[in-house]
Design an enzyme around this catalytic site. Sequence first.
Site, short mmCIF file in Angstrom:
data_model
loop_
_atom_site.label_atom_id
_atom_site.label_comp_id
_atom_site.label_asym_id
_atom_site.label_seq_id
_atom_site.Cartn_x
_atom_site.Cartn_y
_atom_site.Cartn_z
N LYS A 8 -7.66 -3.84 -2.85
CA LYS A 8 -8.36 -4.40 -1.49
C LYS A 8 -8.52 -3.19 -1.07
CE LYS A 8 -4.01 -4.45 0.77
NZ LYS A 8 -4.30 -3.55 1.90
N CYS B 165 -2.02 -2.45 7.99
CA CYS B 165 -1.64 -3.36 7.67
C CYS B 165 -0.49 -4.16 7.61
CB CYS B 165 -1.81 -2.82 6.04
SG CYS B 165 -3.59 -1.97 5.75
N ASP C 243 1.18 -0.78 0.19
CA ASP C 243 0.13 0.30 -0.30
C ASP C 243 0.92 1.23 0.25
OD1 ASP C 243 -2.34 -2.05 0.21
OD2 ASP C 243 -2.55 -1.40 2.25
#
Length: 216
Positions: free
Chosen positions: A107, A143, A19
């Site tokens: 996602k 994450c 990310d």
Amino acid sequence: MATISRASRIRNPALFICDIQEKFRGIYEFPKLYESTQHHPTPNIQVHHLTKQPQTSISTTQKMLKAASTLQIPVYITTQNRAKLGTTVVELQEHLNGPHIRADVDKTLFSMITPEISNLLPQPGSGSPPLDVIIVGIETHICVTQTTLDLLERGHRVYILVDGVSSMNAEERGIALARLRDAGAIVSSSESVLFEIIGDAGHEGFRAVSGLVKEN
């Protein structure tokens, strides 16, 4: 599932890029993840951070992606809600091509272990060796943490690069790294894991990887 030993060398590396997106450019030490602050100053990063930790011509993530291309290490990339938070930063795009790029998945899950990526990984009981997953990206306490826990639960070994992960709140990074070390992850650095993967100055990729390290 039995816990995999941390007292083992990296044998089956895979690189996870978590990310590193346009909307996160203001995050603590974000330039360190992907670019040189000498060439691309980033708003919202305090000047004293730049002074204390000057960047050179190649960042941790760029270094790892270039090494992955040289060594043909599998790479798995995710973005979080790409429509709202943007794609992987443009500075990394040139490194996201080639047969070693196994997935580039958008996602909503915080963990990178989406159904798409999970299906690409060695499955428990399949006879395939577990991965030595090397993680860079953000945010460390969300994450990166959830990805690490999911990988450990599935029997993989996880290496978190302290020079390649960050959080919006700087204090969250240290808390998360301590938790993940306790959970069984290995907290290391990009230079350490690269030379561990090479293992021998006679390795055909040694000069290229050594050059990447020297650039940094």
